[in-house]
Design a protein around this motif. Structure first.
Motif, short mmCIF file in Angstrom:
data_model
loop_
_atom_site.label_atom_id
_atom_site.label_comp_id
_atom_site.label_asym_id
_atom_site.label_seq_id
_atom_site.Cartn_x
_atom_site.Cartn_y
_atom_site.Cartn_z
N ASN A 7 -53.09 35.63 -67.64
CA ASN A 7 -54.17 34.79 -67.13
C ASN A 7 -53.67 33.48 -66.52
OD1 ASN A 7 -56.75 34.01 -66.48
ND2 ASN A 7 -57.25 33.25 -68.53
N ASP A 8 -53.09 33.59 -65.33
CA ASP A 8 -52.75 32.42 -64.50
C ASP A 8 -51.64 31.55 -65.11
OD1 ASP A 8 -52.97 30.84 -62.26
OD2 ASP A 8 -54.73 29.76 -62.95
N VAL A 9 -50.55 32.19 -65.50
CA VAL A 9 -49.41 31.47 -66.09
C VAL A 9 -48.17 31.64 -65.20
CG1 VAL A 9 -47.85 31.25 -68.07
CG2 VAL A 9 -50.28 31.75 -68.43
N LEU A 10 -47.53 30.51 -64.87
CA LEU A 10 -46.24 30.53 -64.19
C LEU A 10 -45.17 30.37 -65.25
CD1 LEU A 10 -44.98 30.49 -61.24
CD2 LEU A 10 -44.71 28.03 -61.62
N MET A 11 -44.26 31.34 -65.32
CA MET A 11 -43.21 31.34 -66.34
C MET A 11 -41.87 31.06 -65.68
SD MET A 11 -44.44 34.68 -68.51
CE MET A 11 -44.42 35.68 -67.03
N ILE A 12 -41.14 30.08 -66.22
CA ILE A 12 -39.83 29.70 -65.69
C ILE A 12 -38.81 29.83 -66.81
CG2 ILE A 12 -38.49 27.87 -64.59
CD1 ILE A 12 -41.29 26.69 -63.76
N GLN A 13 -37.82 30.70 -66.62
CA GLN A 13 -36.76 30.90 -67.62
C GLN A 13 -35.48 30.26 -67.14
OE1 GLN A 13 -37.64 35.42 -68.13
NE2 GLN A 13 -36.28 34.82 -69.81
N PHE A 14 -34.78 29.55 -68.04
CA PHE A 14 -33.50 28.94 -67.72
C PHE A 14 -32.34 29.75 -68.27
CE2 PHE A 14 -36.40 25.18 -68.03
CZ PHE A 14 -36.46 24.95 -66.67
#
Length: 201
Positions: A12-19
């Motif tokens: 539901n409208d989530v931007l996920m950023i993995q390092f």
């Protein structure tokens, strides 16, 4: 390195950023507003950031891997700063899928199918990549998925080890790139393919 994916259907409208690769250890979230900082419980390192209600802040998002332009990176960084976190994203402009040239290819000791390659990907930059394809050979032009690439099936290419040997990237088959697989093994490009240029299916 950062891997950015947008998930609207499942999350539901989530931007996920993995390092970095999420290991099987516990992750600790810390939320302020729509920004969630995710840390490893073991060492406290930041492993990722989630941005909730992402479409309120960024335009043109579609499900799947996302390449954030400079304006979008600036916007996310301002949201992170407003939330009181010190981490910053960087604008990444280099392509993740490139034409490579296999400069050397040697069998991996103790394996019946793995080969250790040195593969040039750009202006003398050489990546050490372990490849299990039977048709890999010195002198080929190939498609390389660099670390940080997201494959069509959703798999992320992380630095890794095979048989204790460091491997940075993947030499791709047509099928792995979402293209028709006409034969077994990796996709071999024509001799006139330019090393270091972006490859797109």
């Amino acid at each position: 390195m950062q891997i950015t994916t947008y998930n609207n259907n499942g999350l539901n409208d989530v931007l996920m950023i993995q390092f970095q690769k999420m290991e099987a250890t516990a992750q600790v979230p810390e939320r302020n507003g729509d920004i969630v900082l995710i840390k490893s419980k073991d060492d406290g390192k930041v492993t990722g950031i989630n941005l909730f209600k992402a479409s309120d802040y960024l335009h043109g998002l579609t499900d799947g891997p996302v390449e954030l332009e400079e304006e979008a990176v600036d916007k996310v960084n301002s949201l992170i700063a407003e939330a009181g976190f010190s981490i910053k994203l960087e604008t990444e402009t280099s392509p993740k899928f490139v034409v490579g040239y296999v400069t050397s290819c040697e069998p991996v000791e103790g394996s019946d199918h793995l080969n250790l390659t040195q593969t040039e990907v750009d202006n003398g930059e050489i990546l050490q990549i372990v490849c299990g394809a039977a048709n890999i050979a010195k002198g080929q032009k190939v498609v390389v998925a660099r670390t940080g690439a997201v494959m069509p099936d959703g798999m992320v290419i992380w630095p890794g080890e095979l048989k204790g040997i460091e491997s940075n990237g993947m030499i791709c088959s047509a099928g792995e790139l979402g293209l028709p697989q006409e034969g077994k093994g990796i996709m071999v490009l024509s001799e006139d393919a330019e090393v270091g240029t972006a490859f797109s299916a």
